[in-house]
Design an enzyme around this catalytic site. Structure first.
Site, PDB file in Angstrom:
ATOM      1  N   GLU A  68       0.826  -1.203   0.000  1.00  0.00           N
ATOM      2  CA  GLU A  68       0.000   0.000   0.000  1.00  0.00           C
ATOM      3  C   GLU A  68       0.865   1.260   0.000  1.00  0.00           C
ATOM      4  OE1 GLU A  68      -3.642  -1.821   2.674  1.00  0.00           O
ATOM      5  OE2 GLU A  68      -1.848  -1.106   3.679  1.00  0.00           O
ATOM      6  N   ASP A 239      -7.804  -5.250   8.253  1.00  0.00           N
ATOM      7  CA  ASP A 239      -7.458  -3.984   7.589  1.00  0.00           C
ATOM      8  C   ASP A 239      -7.364  -4.118   6.080  1.00  0.00           C
ATOM      9  OD1 ASP A 239      -5.178  -5.524   7.528  1.00  0.00           O
ATOM     10  OD2 ASP A 239      -3.912  -4.112   8.618  1.00  0.00           O
TER      11      ASP A 239
HETATM   12  N1  LIG Z   1      -4.731  -0.946  11.867  1.00  0.00           N
HETATM   13  C1  LIG Z   1      -3.483  -0.594  11.679  1.00  0.00           C
HETATM   14  O1  LIG Z   1      -3.166   0.584  11.620  1.00  0.00           O
HETATM   15  C2  LIG Z   1      -2.427  -1.658  11.579  1.00  0.00           C
HETATM   16  C3  LIG Z   1      -1.074  -1.298  11.615  1.00  0.00           C
HETATM   17  C4  LIG Z   1      -0.113  -2.300  11.620  1.00  0.00           C
HETATM   18  C5  LIG Z   1      -0.505  -3.634  11.533  1.00  0.00           C
HETATM   19  N2  LIG Z   1      -1.834  -3.936  11.443  1.00  0.00           N
HETATM   20  C6  LIG Z   1      -2.270  -5.337  11.378  1.00  0.00           C
HETATM   21  O2  LIG Z   1      -2.075  -5.905  12.649  1.00  0.00           O
HETATM   22  C7  LIG Z   1      -1.950  -7.310  12.512  1.00  0.00           C
HETATM   23  C8  LIG Z   1      -0.812  -7.821  13.376  1.00  0.00           C
HETATM   24  O3  LIG Z   1       0.413  -7.349  12.841  1.00  0.00           O
HETATM   25  P1  LIG Z   1       1.793  -7.940  13.403  1.00  0.00           P
HETATM   26  O4  LIG Z   1       2.861  -7.145  12.772  1.00  0.00           O
HETATM   27  O5  LIG Z   1       1.745  -8.031  14.899  1.00  0.00           O
HETATM   28  O6  LIG Z   1       1.718  -9.420  12.785  1.00  0.00           O
HETATM   29  P2  LIG Z   1       2.474 -10.733  13.269  1.00  0.00           P
HETATM   30  O7  LIG Z   1       2.393 -11.693  12.144  1.00  0.00           O
HETATM   31  O8  LIG Z   1       3.803 -10.391  13.836  1.00  0.00           O
HETATM   32  O9  LIG Z   1       1.580 -11.272  14.499  1.00  0.00           O
HETATM   33  C9  LIG Z   1       0.272 -11.733  14.327  1.00  0.00           C
HETATM   34  C10 LIG Z   1      -0.045 -12.746  15.432  1.00  0.00           C
HETATM   35  O10 LIG Z   1      -1.438 -13.103  15.339  1.00  0.00           O
HETATM   36  C11 LIG Z   1      -1.534 -14.479  15.718  1.00  0.00           C
HETATM   37  N3  LIG Z   1      -2.827 -14.989  15.276  1.00  0.00           N
HETATM   38  C12 LIG Z   1      -3.244 -15.275  14.019  1.00  0.00           C
HETATM   39  N4  LIG Z   1      -4.529 -15.682  14.049  1.00  0.00           N
HETATM   40  C13 LIG Z   1      -4.929 -15.632  15.349  1.00  0.00           C
HETATM   41  C14 LIG Z   1      -6.163 -15.913  16.009  1.00  0.00           C
HETATM   42  N5  LIG Z   1      -7.238 -16.329  15.333  1.00  0.00           N
HETATM   43  N6  LIG Z   1      -6.231 -15.725  17.331  1.00  0.00           N
HETATM   44  C15 LIG Z   1      -5.149 -15.300  18.034  1.00  0.00           C
HETATM   45  N7  LIG Z   1      -3.959 -15.025  17.467  1.00  0.00           N
HETATM   46  C16 LIG Z   1      -3.860 -15.190  16.133  1.00  0.00           C
HETATM   47  C17 LIG Z   1      -0.315 -15.124  15.060  1.00  0.00           C
HETATM   48  O11 LIG Z   1      -0.001 -16.358  15.654  1.00  0.00           O
HETATM   49  C18 LIG Z   1       0.753 -14.042  15.315  1.00  0.00           C
HETATM   50  O12 LIG Z   1       1.473 -14.268  16.508  1.00  0.00           O
HETATM   51  C19 LIG Z   1      -1.783  -7.579  11.014  1.00  0.00           C
HETATM   52  O13 LIG Z   1      -2.985  -8.113  10.519  1.00  0.00           O
HETATM   53  C20 LIG Z   1      -1.507  -6.224  10.421  1.00  0.00           C
HETATM   54  O14 LIG Z   1      -1.949  -6.118   9.102  1.00  0.00           O
HETATM   55  C21 LIG Z   1      -2.797  -2.982  11.461  1.00  0.00           C
END
Ligand SMILES: NC(=O)c1ccc[n+]([C@@H]2O[C@H](COP(=O)([O-])OP(=O)(O)OC[C@H]3O[C@@H](n4cnc5c(N)ncnc54)[C@H](O)[C@@H]3O)[C@@H](O)[C@H]2O)c1
Length: 356
Positions: A68, A239
């Site tokens: 993005e 997201d």
């Molecule tokens: N809204 C925003 O502004 C914003 C900004 C940054 C990241 N994000 C989103 O946040 C999320 C997390 O990012 P990250 O960098 O920590 O990712 P990451 O991959 O480091 O961690 C994600 C974690 O979620 C766990 N997980 C997956 N499915 C699950 C479930 N059903 N129940 C419980 N745990 C589960 C995984 O095991 C993993 O440990 C991503 O989806 C990312 O796109 C959103």
């Protein structure tokens, strides 16, 4: 830095903040200070929301994830962030979310900052969640359930504690090693930590529930009946189109707050709701022209997707915080002595890149 025939002007050498510089800045200031300062900067920009260009971000979707571009301007500065979201990346030892960004001055169009933004995104996303919780959670909130214990998790926990005082943390991740990592990282920081065996157990008794999981599907990380009256939810991990976290049947029970509706209706939890389902823009609550929580029994939901103005705030904050030892001048912009003699500058450099 490649030599040129010209002595570069200040405007041509762009300060570059590397990952190492960013880490040094956070250590120098303290993570909680950084989060609090970012929250202040974000709130200030949310109060002047209508000064900004509010173009929804430009996504390039693939089966593996999304890339993005997130641009905005307030007429004085222009910024963009390049960011990806690839939930399966961690299996290959790569980050789910990686980013870099740029701040420029509108008057000349010249960049004034180029920076890593993987760390800065984690910091700003956490600051935004905490701002939302400060405005929407019950003032007596002390217990925070953190569902999804990956890269973003510790940042979310620290920011929410810094802004709301919630220091009792209930952790759940489908991968117990992720929860063990958060426990290891946060135990020395004075949290009261409980690890849970399900999302529902984590949410039980929590005042604030943050879902920050990564999965490229319409997931159901938390059963609708596990959400209790009075809770505030930050849904951070849903997201993208087809990438959500909450069961759709939960949403009508919630008072829903969003960043920018045209982007969130496509990317957020509310993509499953009719396009006219009422939502409140978070900036209006912060600016004092829309109500937030109306009663202690409300379930409030901040449907976070991440918006360009938050990155703008973070970049302007960073520009004000860097010192010469925390950046490196980057030879990024060609800078001929005669601005119309770009060719002459190139030829004078000679075939070996040296000056002639
Ligand atoms: N809204 C925003 O502004 C914003 C900004 C940054 C990241 N994000 C989103 O946040 C999320 C997390 O990012 P990250 O960098 O920590 O990712 P990451 O991959 O480091 O961690 C994600 C974690 O979620 C766990 N997980 C997956 N499915 C699950 C479930 N059903 N129940 C419980 N745990 C589960 C995984 O095991 C993993 O440990 C991503 O989806 C990312 O796109 C959103």
């Amino acid at each position: 830095v490649a030599p040129t025939a010209n002595a570069p002007s200040d405007k041509a050498l762009v300060p570059f903040v590397s990952v190492a510089h960013m880490m040094a800045l956070v250590h120098r200031l303290g993570a909680e200070t950084v989060l609090a300062e970012l929250a202040t900067a974000i709130e200030a920009d949310f109060r002047r929301w209508e000064d900004f260009d509010r173009t929804p971000r430009l996504p390039a979707h693939s089966p593996q994830g999304v890339i993005e571009l997130m641009p905005t301007t307030d007429g004085v500065h222009y910024s963009f962030k390049y960011v990806n979201g690839h939930p399966r990346n961690t299996r290959a030892g790569l980050q789910t979310v990686a980013a870099f960004g740029l701040l420029a001055e509108v008057s000349t169009g010249y960049p004034v900052l180029l920076t890593e933004m993987t760390l800065l995104t984690a910091l700003r996303t956490a600051a935004v969640s905490a701002v939302a919780a400060r405005h929407l959670a019950r003032p007596d909130a002390r217990v925070h359930a953190l569902i999804g214990n990956g890269a973003q998790a510790e940042f979310q926990a620290l920011a929410i504690r810094a802004l709301t005082g919630a220091d009792r943390l209930r952790l759940f991740d489908t991968d117990p090693t992720a929860t063990a990592k958060v426990q290891r990282n946060l135990a020395p920081l004075g949290f009261n930590l409980t690890t849970c065996t399900s999302a529902e157990e984590a949410a039980t008794g929590a005042d604030i529930v943050t879902t920050v999981t990564a999965d490229k599907r319409n997931a159901r990380v938390l059963a609708a009946n596990a959400v209790a009256q009075g809770q505030h939810l930050n849904a951070v991990g849903g997201d993208c189109p087809g990438k959500t976290e909450l069961p759709p049947e939960l949403l009508p029970r919630c008072a829903i707050f969003v960043e920018h509706p045209p982007q969130t209706r496509v990317e957020g939890e509310i993509q499953s709701l009719p396009a006219d389902h009422p939502v409140t823009e978070l900036w209006r609550v912060i600016a004092g022209n829309a109500p937030g929580r109306r009663s202690p029994a409300d379930v409030t939901l901040f449907d976070s997707v991440g918006f360009s103005i938050e990155d703008f705030s973070a970049l302007v904050w960073l520009k004000g915080r860097i010192t010469p030892d925390l950046c490196q001048p980057l030879d990024l912009i060609a800078d001929p002595d005669d601005p119309r003699d770009l060719w002459g500058m190139l030829m004078r450099a000679g075939p070996e890149g040296g000056t002639t």
